[in-house]
Enzyme design. Sequence first.
Site, PDB file in Angstrom:
ATOM      1  N   ASP A 144     -26.126 -29.165 -23.850  1.00  0.00           N
ATOM      2  CA  ASP A 144     -26.469 -28.296 -24.973  1.00  0.00           C
ATOM      3  C   ASP A 144     -27.871 -28.716 -25.401  1.00  0.00           C
ATOM      4  O   ASP A 144     -28.054 -29.749 -26.041  1.00  0.00           O
ATOM      5  CB  ASP A 144     -25.434 -28.510 -26.098  1.00  0.00           C
ATOM      6  CG  ASP A 144     -25.823 -27.808 -27.397  1.00  0.00           C
ATOM      7  OD1 ASP A 144     -26.823 -27.073 -27.402  1.00  0.00           O
ATOM      8  OD2 ASP A 144     -25.110 -28.013 -28.405  1.00  0.00           O
TER       9      ASP A 144
ATOM     10  N   GLU B  76     -24.734 -19.909 -25.169  1.00  0.00           N
ATOM     11  CA  GLU B  76     -24.068 -20.868 -26.066  1.00  0.00           C
ATOM     12  C   GLU B  76     -22.716 -20.348 -26.574  1.00  0.00           C
ATOM     13  O   GLU B  76     -21.737 -21.097 -26.562  1.00  0.00           O
ATOM     14  CB  GLU B  76     -24.995 -21.223 -27.230  1.00  0.00           C
ATOM     15  CG  GLU B  76     -26.121 -22.152 -26.780  1.00  0.00           C
ATOM     16  CD  GLU B  76     -27.306 -22.195 -27.730  1.00  0.00           C
ATOM     17  OE1 GLU B  76     -27.199 -21.653 -28.853  1.00  0.00           O
ATOM     18  OE2 GLU B  76     -28.349 -22.753 -27.351  1.00  0.00           O
TER      19      GLU B  76
ATOM     20  N   ASP C 174     -22.158 -19.460 -35.386  1.00  0.00           N
ATOM     21  CA  ASP C 174     -22.857 -20.717 -35.096  1.00  0.00           C
ATOM     22  C   ASP C 174     -23.923 -20.984 -36.163  1.00  0.00           C
ATOM     23  O   ASP C 174     -24.984 -20.354 -36.164  1.00  0.00           O
ATOM     24  CB  ASP C 174     -23.486 -20.604 -33.693  1.00  0.00           C
ATOM     25  CG  ASP C 174     -24.177 -21.897 -33.259  1.00  0.00           C
ATOM     26  OD1 ASP C 174     -24.395 -22.775 -34.111  1.00  0.00           O
ATOM     27  OD2 ASP C 174     -24.513 -22.014 -32.070  1.00  0.00           O
TER      28      ASP C 174
END
Length: 624
Positions: free
Chosen positions: A23, A187, A217
Amino acid sequence: MAKIGINIATGSLQKEEIVVGIDLGTTNSLIAVVHPDTKKAIVLKEHDSSALVPSVIYFDEHANAIVGNDAKAFLIKNPERTIFSAKRLLGKNYDDIKANANFFSYKIIDEDANKQVKIKVDDKFYSPVDLSALILKELKKRAEHILKTPVNKAVITVPAYFNDAQRQATRDAGKLAGLDVLRIINEPTAASLGYGLGVQSNISGEGGLQKTIAVYDLGGGTFDVSILKLNAGVFEVLSTNGDTYLGGDDFDNAIVQYWLVQLNIGNDYLKQNTSFAQAIRLKAEEAKKALSINTNYEDELNNYKLVLSQTSFTQIIKPLIERTIACCKKAMKDAGLQKKEIDEVIMVGGSTRVQLVKEMLSDYFAKPVNDTVNPDEVVALGAAIQADILAGNNKDVLLLDITPLSLGIETAGELMDVIIPRNAKIPSSAAREYTTQIDAQVNMRISVYQGERDIVSDNRLLATLNLKGIPAMPAGMAKVQVSFIINADGILTVKAKELRSGIEQAIEIKPQLGIDDATVEKMLLDSMANAEVDIVARALAEAKTEGEQLLKTTERFLQKNTQYLIGNELQETALAMQSLQLAITMNDKSLIQNKSTELNDLTRPYAERIMDSAIGEALKGRAV
Ligand code: AMP
């Protein structure tokens, strides 16, 4: 019908080979892996420390890079040498970011508004790709240290809204860090995998299972929401929305502002006392975190009493959360869905730990939100799950047909411009726009290549297409759209269309013809072995092309406008042009960039003078 199967792409992977999930975040980055014994995804952390590696790089005076926690302290001590939020610059040109240029405390080169952004520290230039590569290298080092084995393959996540250039920049950064990037994934898709969605449906054989997922998010500095459709293990992004300058940092700032009012301290005081400003900001973050668990916060700073109740906190941050809900509404509208059609609302990013965020979101969607996985880690965990699937370790998961090698065309400087990256799902399509390089250019040759190297002569030439009959226009005016379409049989159609005139040409290619598994494997290995050399060659080719273009524009400018030059400016400009030409001949990237800057600095006032004179003429005209 010969399909390009996963077997080719993963043929080189040994059994149980480690492929990591990364990530690469704006504020923090993480690296994760599926444990070979437990088959569970875990984030990698050094003893007792956090899994989060701050995405911060400090360059000391010898240009040595320090990455992560150790670099963070320099954000305040030495802001011009400390790079944060490099992800915001990936694949961007100066025009894209100039509205937010004040956000960055380091030097971003603005001389070439429509070229990729560069950052300058001392006399060295860094691209966002170079900087992201430094973060990825740090993560790779961490993984190798913990796993005690070389780590060479990765899946990296990017925001769903990243465009082709930003995705390609992320791939390049991976390559530069010595990582074979098996796939770039969104993501929100990774987060869904991290929450156990997607993979399960395949394992349990419920191939037809459909789910609609809202991924919310909220990180430190950015917010995005994505609506995904999961169908038989395949994720499709239905819509995305968000605010790239909204996150937990804004909660902290709002608390600071509240305290300043309570304590009767003016904002000017903060500007003059940067260490107090930093300390109170840290206290605000501490208060915010404490209120995720407690009902009240109390502390002291320089004899000031800092108090924050849950009620005040709610009042302060409610308007900020309302902005995120407005984005959710827009995303739902774009996806064409009713709230009751959402099956899961999953929480991602550290700021979703705030209770009010969860409450307001579950009120909006009229269902409880899913917050069962660590919101900082879930994207990396999902990337690791995807990595494990691509490594062929998870035999239960059905894999789609994919392209074994990247497909692209040759651009200026003999560079490979990838249009469909390797490991893309089949069928697939992508398009990109190009323009002419010289005035009155009426033909454009489009050479289609396959492979992973940056210089086209190292790849496989598949076909050449000649687009004829482009109407004569100045260089850079024509708009040629090149599209690649791979159908379910793996046949590639390349189309080129000049958008102003509509002229068009197409060709059909079978990219897998005459190539076997062993050749694919060799090409992949070559690209890894030469990653560093390739990136250097690409950077040099790009600098040379930019330098050559600058020389051409300056020359054209001088032909028409010498009357605006004063004193010995003409000689100085000619000298600067000669130096740039020499640097190009010498193939020295840094020198080319420095000489380009010098020439730009020298000629910028001439252009301003012309503008002033044009305005003067216009005003004179009006007076008459
Ligand atoms: P991320 O960018 O996803 O790493 O998120 C970082 C943000 O999450 C920062 O603004 C942190 O202050 C915030 N954060 C971390 N832990 C908590 C918590 N317990 N409560 C509220 N915010 C938090």
